[in-house]
Design a protein around this motif. Structure first.
Motif, mmCIF file in Angstrom:
data_model
loop_
_atom_site.group_PDB
_atom_site.id
_atom_site.type_symbol
_atom_site.label_atom_id
_atom_site.label_comp_id
_atom_site.label_asym_id
_atom_site.label_seq_id
_atom_site.Cartn_x
_atom_site.Cartn_y
_atom_site.Cartn_z
ATOM 1 N N ILE A 122 0.835 -1.202 0.000
ATOM 2 C CA ILE A 122 0.000 0.000 0.000
ATOM 3 C C ILE A 122 0.872 1.255 0.000
ATOM 4 O O ILE A 122 0.539 2.264 -0.609
ATOM 5 N N THR A 123 2.019 1.196 0.698
ATOM 6 C CA THR A 123 3.064 2.211 0.598
ATOM 7 C C THR A 123 4.403 1.485 0.568
ATOM 8 O O THR A 123 4.556 0.408 1.160
ATOM 9 N N ALA A 124 5.365 2.084 -0.102
ATOM 10 C CA ALA A 124 6.671 1.437 -0.252
ATOM 11 C C ALA A 124 7.376 1.266 1.091
ATOM 12 O O ALA A 124 7.919 0.202 1.401
ATOM 13 N N GLU A 125 7.351 2.320 1.919
ATOM 14 C CA GLU A 125 8.103 2.309 3.168
ATOM 15 C C GLU A 125 7.556 1.305 4.177
ATOM 16 O O GLU A 125 8.315 0.672 4.909
ATOM 17 N N SER A 126 6.251 1.138 4.194
ATOM 18 C CA SER A 126 5.640 0.283 5.213
ATOM 19 C C SER A 126 5.983 -1.183 5.043
ATOM 20 O O SER A 126 5.814 -1.974 5.978
ATOM 21 N N PHE A 127 6.508 -1.562 3.866
ATOM 22 C CA PHE A 127 6.783 -2.976 3.633
ATOM 23 C C PHE A 127 8.267 -3.322 3.559
ATOM 24 O O PHE A 127 8.608 -4.485 3.341
ATOM 25 N N SER A 148 7.993 -1.822 -3.529
ATOM 26 C CA SER A 148 8.754 -1.372 -2.371
ATOM 27 C C SER A 148 10.221 -1.488 -2.780
ATOM 28 O O SER A 148 10.907 -2.458 -2.431
ATOM 29 N N PRO A 149 10.717 -0.523 -3.542
ATOM 30 C CA PRO A 149 12.019 -0.660 -4.198
ATOM 31 C C PRO A 149 13.207 -0.766 -3.266
ATOM 32 O O PRO A 149 14.261 -1.275 -3.665
ATOM 33 N N ASP A 150 13.074 -0.293 -2.027
ATOM 34 C CA ASP A 150 14.187 -0.383 -1.080
ATOM 35 C C ASP A 150 14.159 -1.670 -0.272
ATOM 36 O O ASP A 150 14.971 -1.856 0.635
#
Length: 374
Positions: A122-127, A148-150
């Motif tokens: 749902i968001t990249a950072e949260s995963f 979640s590219p990072d």
């Protein structure tokens, strides 16, 4: 049928070549799945032959807002690939647009010791951290539609979201003859939606200077909130001529506002990415301009193949040192599943009821049912 089969084989070959032969061209954000836990998992795996897995392998799809129609053909594609591979496949998600709730569902899946998880973050950072936890346990993760590219996911399958935004902008610009005022609805934090909106705005600024983006509002995928935003912006900008939304739910609210502003006729050109039954109905009634539809079925099918190869390194023999370094041999930073432009003329092909009939299921409940190896 033969043409579709050949297309799938070509896609599979392309994915394999990406992972095995073009490692040096990978995305620097794609990190290897390393560590003693991963090595132990790999050592325990049974050899897969003829692209068949073990009957106890379980792969899950994890999504936010599980009732959104977009996911249904994606899961159908994932399930068809799982059947071909001889593995189990399950659908799970949250009823609301809430990152913390989706992470909870992800952790519930992780507790069931899956082989792999296909997740739409749902968001990249949260995963980033949840995906790391999964990798530490030897569970394979592939992202789809949003990324979640990072994180340490091994692959990302999507349509070209930049191309989607550009295509929507070009279609609207041509219809407006290069002049007008438009607004954009956003969903901050969701990478695919941000890319669609950013590319839409950038494309107009670069190619159509006489089309002005007069407002960018937040919808949160809420049709009512979008309706109110469009009505408010239209009061301040009576020459508003078009609205773009990065998904279908908020687009319905924009269309309703356009109809009201036009006294029963559609005053605004409303365009979105993805489709829904309401959007399709509006298209057929000439109350909606156009939608950009990713190929959801192929998205799910290709993503399942990526999960399978991530879990079955033993069938891969790349010419590099990744195996010696304890890394996952399957790394596909980006795999494009294609897209279509949906208009009044081809809308019938995108109705869920028609698709259910095409794939031989009674309804979407049956489509979302698990596939379990017998």
């Amino acid at each position: 049928m033969r043409k579709k089969f050949r297309k799938l084989i070509c896609l599979l070959a392309t994915c394999t070549l990406l992972a095995v032969s073009v490692v040096g061209c990978g995305d620097e954000n794609v990190k290897a799945d390393t560590g003693d836990s991963q090595n132990a998992k790999s050592a325990e795996k049974t050899q897969a032959s003829d692209l068949k897995g073990k009957s106890d392998e379980a792969y899950y799809m994890c999504v936010p807002i599980s009732g959104v129609e977009y996911w249904f053909p994606v899961f159908q594609g994932m399930k068809d690939a799982a059947k071909a591979l001889g593995v189990n496949c399950y659908y799970m998600g949250t009823p609301e647009y809430d990152a913390s709730k989706q992470v909870e569902v992800f952790d519930q899946i992780l507790a069931m010791e899956p082989t792999g998880i296909l997740v739409h973050p749902i968001t990249a950072e949260s995963f980033v951290d949840p995906i790391q936890r999964a990798a530490d346990e030897g569970v394979q993760i592939v992202t789809f539609a949003a990324d979640s590219p990072d994180s340490v996911r091994t692959a990302y399958v999507t349509s070209d979201n930049t191309k989607e935004g550009n295509t929507a902008a070009e279609n609207i610009a041509k219809e407006l003859n290069g002049k007008g005022e438009v607004m954009v609805m956003r969903n901050p934090g969701q990478t695919n939606h941000e890319t669609r909106c950013d590319s839409f705005v950038a494309y107009l600024e670069e190619n159509y200077p006489d089309i002005k983006v007069v407002a960018e509002e937040i919808s949160g995928q809420d049709a009512d909130k979008t309706y109110q935003s469009v009505m408010t912006v239209a009061q301040a900008h009576p020459d508003l001529t078009a609205v773009f939304t990065p998904e279908a739910t908020s687009a319905v609210g924009a269309a309703q506002a356009g109809i009201e502003l036009g006294g029963g006729e559609q005053k605004l050109l409303v365009s979105c990415c993805d489709t829904s039954e309401q959007v399709l109905d509006l298209l057929k009634e000439d109350q909606f301009f156009a939608a950009i539809a990713p190929d959801q079925y192929l998205q799910g099918y290709i993503a399942m193949l990526n999960l399978f190869f991530s879990a079955h390194n033993e069938i891969l023999n790349p010419m590099n040192s990744r195996a010696d370094d304890g890394e996952n041999l399957w790394q596909v930073p980006y795999c494009d599943n294609g897209l279509s432009i949906v208009t009044k003329e081809n809308a019938d092909s995108f109705y869920m009821s028609n698709y259910c009939e095409k794939v031989g299921v009674a309804d979407t409940d049956e489509m979302l049912s698990a596939y379990e190896v017998k």
